[in-house]
Structures are given as structure tokens and as C-alpha cells.
Design an enzyme around this catalytic site. Structure first.
Site, PDB file in Angstrom:
ATOM      1  N   TRP A   2      39.690  22.179  38.500  1.00 20.43           N
ATOM      2  CA  TRP A   2      38.669  22.565  37.506  1.00 20.43           C
ATOM      3  C   TRP A   2      37.537  23.361  38.151  1.00 20.43           C
ATOM      4  O   TRP A   2      36.384  23.246  37.764  1.00 20.43           O
ATOM      5  CB  TRP A   2      38.133  21.330  36.768  1.00 20.43           C
ATOM      6  CG  TRP A   2      39.222  20.426  36.284  1.00 20.43           C
ATOM      7  CD1 TRP A   2      40.273  20.751  35.473  1.00 20.43           C
ATOM      8  CD2 TRP A   2      39.406  19.037  36.607  1.00 20.43           C
ATOM      9  NE1 TRP A   2      41.085  19.658  35.260  1.00 20.43           N
ATOM     10  CE2 TRP A   2      40.574  18.594  35.949  1.00 20.43           C
ATOM     11  CE3 TRP A   2      38.691  18.130  37.369  1.00 20.43           C
ATOM     12  CZ2 TRP A   2      41.045  17.280  36.044  1.00 20.43           C
ATOM     13  CZ3 TRP A   2      39.159  16.827  37.467  1.00 20.43           C
ATOM     14  CH2 TRP A   2      40.321  16.418  36.815  1.00 20.43           C
ATOM     15  N   HIS A   3      37.913  24.198  39.122  1.00 20.59           N
ATOM     16  CA  HIS A   3      36.945  25.039  39.825  1.00 20.59           C
ATOM     17  C   HIS A   3      37.266  26.514  39.576  1.00 20.59           C
ATOM     18  O   HIS A   3      37.322  27.321  40.502  1.00 20.59           O
ATOM     19  CB  HIS A   3      36.953  24.729  41.327  1.00 20.59           C
ATOM     20  CG  HIS A   3      36.541  23.331  41.646  1.00 20.59           C
ATOM     21  ND1 HIS A   3      36.837  22.725  42.855  1.00 20.59           N
ATOM     22  CD2 HIS A   3      35.853  22.397  40.925  1.00 20.59           C
ATOM     23  CE1 HIS A   3      36.347  21.487  42.844  1.00 20.59           C
ATOM     24  NE2 HIS A   3      35.752  21.275  41.682  1.00 20.59           N
ATOM     25  N   GLU A   4      37.463  26.886  38.312  1.00 24.50           N
ATOM     26  CA  GLU A   4      37.819  28.249  37.950  1.00 24.50           C
ATOM     27  C   GLU A   4      36.660  29.187  38.262  1.00 24.50           C
ATOM     28  O   GLU A   4      35.536  28.973  37.808  1.00 24.50           O
ATOM     29  CB  GLU A   4      38.163  28.328  36.456  1.00 24.50           C
ATOM     30  CG  GLU A   4      39.280  27.378  36.026  1.00 24.50           C
ATOM     31  CD  GLU A   4      38.789  26.019  35.525  1.00 24.50           C
ATOM     32  OE1 GLU A   4      37.708  25.579  35.974  1.00 24.50           O
ATOM     33  OE2 GLU A   4      39.477  25.420  34.684  1.00 24.50           O
TER      34      GLU A   4
END
Length: 560
Positions: free
Chosen positions: A484-486
Site C-alpha cells: 500500500w505504498h503506491e
């Protein structure tokens, strides 16, 4: 009925958190401001996440500047956001955009889900609350990419000291106190967290007093996680930065307002088009528009507005405002893998369910980490591996990640209408070097997880076990998921694929800046919330200097 803003205010120094009238003032003020929306504001900040909230707050510190902060999501005053150990309940909820990647042959034709926050606070309201600054080499790389020392490690370290309110062992060289961002080491951690740090130490990873500061100058390190949790409650960036200013007349926060397009006069951004309560509205920005919509929606809005690759835009019938082929390219994320053990005796998770972190290298000779691992105090895995291996009722996970994947993805529009979905070609594990690094990551997790300090907590290793060759590769491709580190889809730089310069101005466009994780040239080492706060602080500094904004910081929240 509670409003979006009826929630206990942060107890930071100088606040009026004990003022029983504060929430009433906020509710009354924001109701008035949103029911009397203006046709124009000085600044429009699009997105209330970890960067946008910072920009909006810093601009609103000048009482003569009008600021409109737009958020597509709704209230953050729900138990799953407020209560730290319920964060996972937000995933897949209406507070999550719930993006889905394209089927990818490199992950066994799976579609990886990509969660991003759709709520006041953005990702900082649904994430795991880990505060990780990024490595010294990350920031020095960014400074070199744009030839601007203001993005370098020394400059950023000064910012971190200024914005932190550190509640750990005093460390004035690296940590700050009195700032808006409350941070502390996970208090009274589950016994498995220090055992994990001991396990990392047993395989040659040194222990540090905390995972920021000195550890982010080292090649390897392990520490109890720094978390944005106080008394079991989440500390989002929105609550830390924006909420204390919501009783002021110059800051309007409009929820359920989806930014659909930017408006222009020639090459000058003049405002935004939003979808609000079923109607399209146009609102002007007298000074600037700041896009802080995150690494998926920022490039989407740019492309919908005519900023992107000329041929792609023309193919969809979108009038071209500025040819910038890098928009939507360079997509990066930390690809991650779950290694799971069953508890010998079940222990209840504490704090944010993730209290230990360590960084290491996949091979000798590296000068900074290319692997990092967060411990989860619950068993978790991809759906495919859960079916293949099964998950125990009680267990724990080492969630290992490739810190700097070489694979690059891209985002594509499917149509000219803002309601048309965006396609995410993440291309996870498409670079063969990433598979080699992933194998090293799994080996490291197993070495630590099966080490002597953790044996008292282990009944059995659930996954992956001692797999080799094709079986290990299949496990990795089935395990690969998002951390979830886009990031990185509108990168800062000086080459032809760069979208913004070192002052975060969109190339070729006046009065438009981007301030969010999309501007990072490379995903930072570790969790990305803290670097996004830095991006917001840098954007605010730049705007203050360029527009000669004077800041009046009031010691109380009364409207004067």
C-alpha cells in the site's frame, strides 16, 4: 447527529483540546463555510491525505489566505479509523478506493488489490500508522535528481526535527519535540516484538534505539517500530494538521467532493471541476491549485484534464493542454510477501498489530538496505497461499518487502469521461532481478522467524517452509502483494519523463503543483506516510516563499 468533525482534538502543546466548545465551533464554522461555498479561493488543495493536509494547514496559518481543501471521501470519525487496532477493517470498506491491478503473468495471472484512503486523512486514516522517514540515500538521490539540496537528507532531517513531537528517549540530534506530529515507539509491545528484534540481531542485523534517526543512515538495522498511536487511538495527519484549524474562517474542508478535472486559461490552471452532491461545480483558484490526490488519482486527473502523453490523450479524444509523457508512468510500490508461523501459545496483538521492523540487504556490498520486514502480530497471506497452506487460528507474520523494486508499472485511462476507470498495470515482479531479491527476502524472513529468540513463540512454521526452485518461485508469485505504498507516477526530475520540477511545478503549466507520493522519483525505504508529510512541508515552504505569505501562528484556536 455527529458531523465529519465531531471528534476529540489532539492533545498537542498549545492546543485547546480541553475547550469543550471547540468541537461545537468547528461544526458550526464548517457548516457555515460549506453551505456558503465561494466561486473562488486563493488556494485549492485537492486531497486531504498525508501531503494535502500539511499543505492546507500551512497555507491556512496565514489568516489572510483562503484555502479550500477537497476530499472525495467522508468522515474519519468511525471506530475503525479512530481505534488503532481496527485499521484492517478499513480495507475494502467505503473508506478505501479498492483499486485492482490488471492480471499479471509475473504473479501467476493474479490481480493484486491496491488500497488507498478515501476518507479525511487519506492513507493516514486507514494505514498501519508506522512512521518511517526514508533512508539517507533516498533523499540524497532525490536531491541529485533535481539538483536541489533542499531535497537532500540534511535539509529533510531538519524538517523532521521541526515537525515531530517525539515521545521516546531524548535524541535532539535526530528527533524533534513540540511539532504537530506525535510519534512514539510502540508502547508496552507484545513480547514477540522485542523477540523479533533479538532474532534479527542473531542473524547479524544490529539493533537501534529507534528505526529513524541513526538507523536510516545505516546499511542494516532493527528496532521497535515508531507509531502514530496515542492511548490506543490513531493519530492521522489530518487530525494533527488540519483539525486544530477548522474553527477558522479561512479554511474550508469539503467532503464527498470528487475532483474530476482541472480548468485552464491557455497554460494556466484556473481552478477545478468537482462532482458534489450529484452536480458538477467549477471553483476558481486565484493563486494556485495543488494536487494531492495520491499516486493513482493525481495522474488520472492530470490526464483527464489534458496533461499527459499526447498520443494517448488524442486517442481518447481529450484535448491536449500539455504533452507530458511521464504522467502515469514509473508506478512503484513495495512488493511484499507473507511468511507465517503458528503460535505455541496465542498472544493478543497490541498497539497497531505491528511493533517490530528491520532492514537488511539481499547481497553483500550494498550501501543501503534493499529489504525491509514488518512484523504482523496476526497470521495473514494472499488468498491463494491461504488456500494452499492454510492459516492458523493464532499466529504471526513476517511481512517482507523489496525496498527498491526495479519493476515499473503504468496507469492508463480507459475513456475521456472522469467516471471511466483507470487501468493499473503494476508489472509486479516483471524485472527478473526482483525475483532474485524476493528469494533473498523470503530467506531472511525464515532465518529470523526460525531463530532461537523466536522459538518460544513457535508451534510450527506455516509458510513457506523449506521450498526450493520452482516451488519457491510459485510461492513468491502467489504471495506477492502490495504494501500500500503506491508512488512515483508524476515524478520530480529533469528528464523527459519528469512531471514536476524541484519546486513541484507541473512542467509547462502555471499555477499548478503536485504534492503527494506521486512526485517521488523512487519509492522510499520503508513506509511512505512520513515522506509524504515531508513532500507537504516542502510544498508549503515553496508556496510561502514564492507568494511571500506571512504566517501568523495563533496560540489558541479562537477566530480573531
Amino acid at each position: 447527529m455527529k458531523t465529519n468533525f465531531e471528534h476529540e482534538r489532539n492533545n498537542d502543546p498549545g492546543s485547546t483540546s480541553n475547550d469543550d466548545n471547540f468541537t461545537d465551533r468547528v461544526r458550526s464554522n464548517q457548516h457555515k463555510l460549506t453551505s456558503e461555498l465561494r466561486h473562488q479561493y486563493d488556494f485549492i488543495v485537492c486531497g486531504s491525505g498525508s501531503s494535502g493536509s500539511v499543505v492546507a494547514r500551512r497555507l491556512a496559518e496565514n489568516p489572510d489566505v483562503s484555502v479550500l481543501l477537497l476530499e472525495a471521501g467522508g468522515t474519519d470519525d468511525v471506530p475503525s479509523v479512530v481505534t488503532a487496532n481496527q485499521w484492517f477493517m478499513n480495507l475494502g470498506s467505503d473508506r478505501d478506493w479498492s483499486f485492482q491491478g490488471q492480471p499479471n503473468p509475473h504473479v501467476n495471472d493474479r490481480s493484486i488489490p491496491f488500497s488507498m484512503g478515501k476518507v479525511l486523512g487519506g492513507g493516514s486514516s486507514i494505514n498501519v500508522m508506522v512512521w518511517a522517514r526514508g533512508h539517507q540515500h533516498d533523499w540524497d538521490l532525490f536531491a541529485a535528481e533535481v539538483n536541489d539540496p533542499a531535497w537532500g537528507y540534511e535539509s529533510v532531517l531538519n524538517l523532521y526535527r521541526r515537525l515531530e513531537d517525539w515521545y521516546g528517549a531524548p535524541d535532539p540530534m535526530y528527533r524533534g519535540t513540540g511539532g504537530p506530529v506525535f510519534v512514539q515507539p510502540a508502547p508496552d509491545p507484545n513480547p514477540i516484538a522485542p523477540a523479533t528484534i533479538a532474532g534479527a540481531r542473531s542473524v547479524g542485523i544490529p539493533t537501534f534505539e529507534n528505526p529513524n534517526g541513526r538507523m536510516m543512515e545505516a546499511v542494516k538495522g532493527a528496532a521497535i517500530s515508531d507509531v502514530r498511536v496515542r492511548n490506543g487511538k490513531r493519530e492521522s495527519i489530518f487530525r494533527s494538521y488540519v483539525f486544530p484549524y477548522l474553527d477558522r474562517p479561512n479554511l474550508t474542508v469539503l467532503t464527498h467532493a470528487l475532483v474530476t478535472r482541472l480548468t485552464f486559461q491557455g497554460k494556466r490552471a484556473t481552478g477545478v471541476e468537482i462532482s458534489y452532491r450529484g452536480t458538477l461545480y467549477r471553483i476558481g483558484a486565484a493563486v494556485e491549485v495543488v494536487l494531492s490526490l495520491g499516486a493513482i488519482h493525481t495522474p488520472k486527473v492530470l490526464m483527464q484534464s489534458g496533461i499527459g502523453d499526447e498520443a494517448e490523450l488524442q486517442r481518447l479524444g481529450i484535448p491536449v493542454v500539455q504533452h507530458l509523457p511521464g504522467v502515469g508512468q514509473n508506478f512503484q510500490d513495495h512488493v511484499a510477501f507473507d511468511c507465517v508461523w503458528e503460535y505455541k501459545t496465542a498472544l493478543q496483538p497490541r498497539n497497531n498489530l505491528s511493533e517490530a521492523i528491520f532492514f537488511s540487504t539481499s547481497q553483500s556490498g550494498l550501501d543501503s538496505p534493499d529489504l525491509f520486514v514488518c512484523q504482523a502480530e496476526v497470521p495473514k497471506s494472499s488468498a491463494e497461499n491461504a488456500v494452499w497452506f492454510g492459516l492458523p487460528d493464532a499466529g504471526w507474520t513476517l511481512f517482507g518487502a523489496i525496498a527498491h523494486p526495479k519493476s515499473r508499472g503504468r496507469l492508463r485511462l480507459t475513456g475521456a469521461n472522469p467516471s471511466d476507470p483507470i487501468v493499473i498495470d503494476a508489472n509486479t515482479l516483471s524485472d527478473p532481478d526482483d525475483l532474485k531479491t524476493a528469494i533473498a527476502c523470503i530467506e531472511l524472513c525464515r532465518e529470523v522467524g526460525n531463530s532461537a529468540p523466536l522459538r518460544p513463540f513457535v508451534k510450527r512454521e506455516v509458510m513457506p517452509g523449506n521450498l526450493k526452485g520452482a516451488e519457491l518461485e510459485r510461492f513468491i508469485r502467489d504471495a506477492a502483494t502490495s504494501f500500500w505504498h503506491e508512488t512515483c507516477t508524476a515524478k520530480m526530475g529533469q528528464d523527459a519523463m519528469s512531471v514536476v520540477d524541484s519546486d513541484l511545478r507541473v512542467y509547462g503549466i502555471d499555477n499548478l503543483r503536485i504534492a503527494d507520493g506521486s512526485i517521488l522519483p523512487r519509492v522510499t525505504t520503508g513506509n511512505t506516510m512520513a515522506p509524504c508529510v515531508i513532500v507537504g512541508e516542502r510544498a508549503a515552504e515553496i508556496l510561502h516563499l514564492e507568494h511571500q505569505l506571512q504566517t501568523t501562528v495563533k496560540t489558541d484556536s479562537s477566530v480573531q
